[in-house]
Design a protein around this motif. Structure first.
Motif, PDB file in Angstrom:
ATOM      1  N   UNK A  82       0.844  -1.191   0.000  1.00 18.04           N
ATOM      2  CA  UNK A  82       0.000   0.000   0.000  1.00 18.04           C
ATOM      3  C   UNK A  82       0.880   1.241   0.000  1.00 18.04           C
ATOM      4  N   UNK A  83       0.443   2.244  -0.713  1.00 19.66           N
ATOM      5  CA  UNK A  83       1.113   3.537  -0.628  1.00 19.66           C
ATOM      6  C   UNK A  83       0.668   4.252   0.640  1.00 19.66           C
ATOM      7  N   UNK A  84      -0.628   4.217   0.909  1.00 17.22           N
ATOM      8  CA  UNK A  84      -1.147   4.824   2.130  1.00 17.22           C
ATOM      9  C   UNK A  84      -0.904   3.946   3.345  1.00 17.22           C
ATOM     10  N   UNK A  85      -0.814   4.582   4.491  1.00 20.22           N
ATOM     11  CA  UNK A  85      -0.619   3.857   5.763  1.00 20.22           C
ATOM     12  C   UNK A  85      -1.972   3.473   6.343  1.00 20.22           C
ATOM     13  N   UNK A  86      -2.174   2.165   6.574  1.00 24.99           N
ATOM     14  CA  UNK A  86      -3.421   1.698   7.168  1.00 24.99           C
ATOM     15  C   UNK A  86      -3.447   2.036   8.655  1.00 24.99           C
ATOM     16  N   UNK A  87      -4.583   2.522   9.118  1.00 22.77           N
ATOM     17  CA  UNK A  87      -4.731   2.946  10.515  1.00 22.77           C
ATOM     18  C   UNK A  87      -5.305   1.792  11.334  1.00 22.77           C
ATOM     19  N   UNK A 207     -15.217   5.613   9.555  1.00 22.18           N
ATOM     20  CA  UNK A 207     -13.957   5.198  10.167  1.00 22.18           C
ATOM     21  C   UNK A 207     -12.768   5.719   9.364  1.00 22.18           C
ATOM     22  N   UNK A 208     -11.902   6.487  10.018  1.00 24.71           N
ATOM     23  CA  UNK A 208     -10.646   6.886   9.377  1.00 24.71           C
ATOM     24  C   UNK A 208      -9.763   5.643   9.314  1.00 24.71           C
ATOM     25  N   UNK A 209      -9.393   5.231   8.084  1.00 27.25           N
ATOM     26  CA  UNK A 209      -8.704   3.954   7.940  1.00 27.25           C
ATOM     27  C   UNK A 209      -7.404   4.028   7.146  1.00 27.25           C
ATOM     28  N   UNK A 210      -7.062   5.196   6.549  1.00 27.60           N
ATOM     29  CA  UNK A 210      -5.822   5.305   5.789  1.00 27.60           C
ATOM     30  C   UNK A 210      -5.326   6.749   5.787  1.00 27.60           C
ATOM     31  N   UNK A 211      -3.995   6.885   5.766  1.00 25.23           N
ATOM     32  CA  UNK A 211      -3.356   8.217   5.705  1.00 25.23           C
ATOM     33  C   UNK A 211      -2.282   8.165   4.624  1.00 25.23           C
ATOM     34  N   UNK A 212      -2.378   9.076   3.647  1.00 27.31           N
ATOM     35  CA  UNK A 212      -1.357   9.141   2.604  1.00 27.31           C
ATOM     36  C   UNK A 212      -0.150   9.930   3.095  1.00 27.31           C
TER      37      UNK A 212
END
Length: 247
Positions: A82-87, A207-212
């Motif tokens: 994944x490019x984004x970070x999973x929360x 739900x906040x679930x990913x951060x780029x």
């Protein structure tokens, strides 16, 4: 007189009968009305089967959501990243009230029901803020026919008024002014970064679930697009464009 003799004779004949020839006692009748052991077992089995059926119905209802997350989080082809970070754990949208730029109160819960691509910034919107808004718009448009399943959201974290030059560009965006403390209870930057440095992905349940990553460039935007496409594809069985109508 003859009637009296006949009656006496009847009573005598009844008294002379052996016990087994007389009517069954009430106790005997009560015992025979009880269910058999086989009937009791069958009734218990029907009760268990009914409970299992109810659990199966509940499992079927939850299966699409569980399957989509399983597909994205667990079933990953070897070498894929994944490019984004999973929360983990995910953070649920707080029960707070935001404001439109016109000053109208809006519950943050109204954002639920759609995938969200979120940016945070001050109302004066410096160059970095404008770059994020541009990337959000481009990422959404690049999804083609799936773009209506993703909302572009800008959360303003101060009281400054956005430049009038942004009015046209923001026509397809959801812009809300949110108290910084409420934002901090929901979103968070990576270590060493500030909240406005990232783009954030929120699922339709809030739900906040990913951060780029911060400082995303054109190459990073292409990778972010692939992440968004995977999320939309994994949730296609239960998520549709638009928010569900309220009953």
């Amino acid at each position: 007189m003859s009637g009296s003799k006949s009656s006496d004779g009847s009573f005598a004949r009844a008294a002379s009968r052996p016990p087994e020839a007389q009517d069954e006692s009430p106790l005997g009748l009560t015992v025979h009305t009880l269910p058999s052991a086989e009937q009791a077992v069958a009734s218990a089995q029907r009760t268990r089967h009914g409970r299992w059926k109810m659990l199966a119905v509940l499992a079927v209802c939850a299966a699409p959501v569980v399957a989509s997350y399983f597909t994205y989080y667990v079933v990953r082809p070897e070498g894929r990243r994944n490019y984004g970070e999973l929360i983990d754990p995910q953070r649920t949208l707080p029960e707070r009230t935001a404001m439109t730029l016109d000053g109208a109160a809006v519950p943050l819960s109204t954002l639920k029901g759609q995938w969200l691509l979120v940016s945070v910034g001050g109302g004066d919107c410096d160059a970095a803020c404008q770059k994020h808004l541009y990337l959000q718009r481009q990422l959404r448009e690049s999804l083609g026919r799936e773009k209506d399943r993703l909302d572009w959201v800008w959360l303003v974290n101060d009281t400054a008024t956005p430049p009038a030059a942004l009015d046209t560009a923001l026509q397809k965006a959801t812009v809300l002014r949110v108290d910084p403390a409420d934002l901090a209870a929901w979103l968070a930057p990576a270590a060493g970064q500030a909240l406005p440095d990232h783009l954030y992905v929120v699922d339709p349940m809030g739900n906040w679930m990913m951060r780029f990553p911060a400082a995303m460039d054109a190459s990073g935007a292409a990778k972010a697009k692939r992440d968004l496409e995977r999320l939309l594809r994994a949730s296609s069985s239960w998520d549709e464009a638009g928010r569900p109508a309220k009953p």
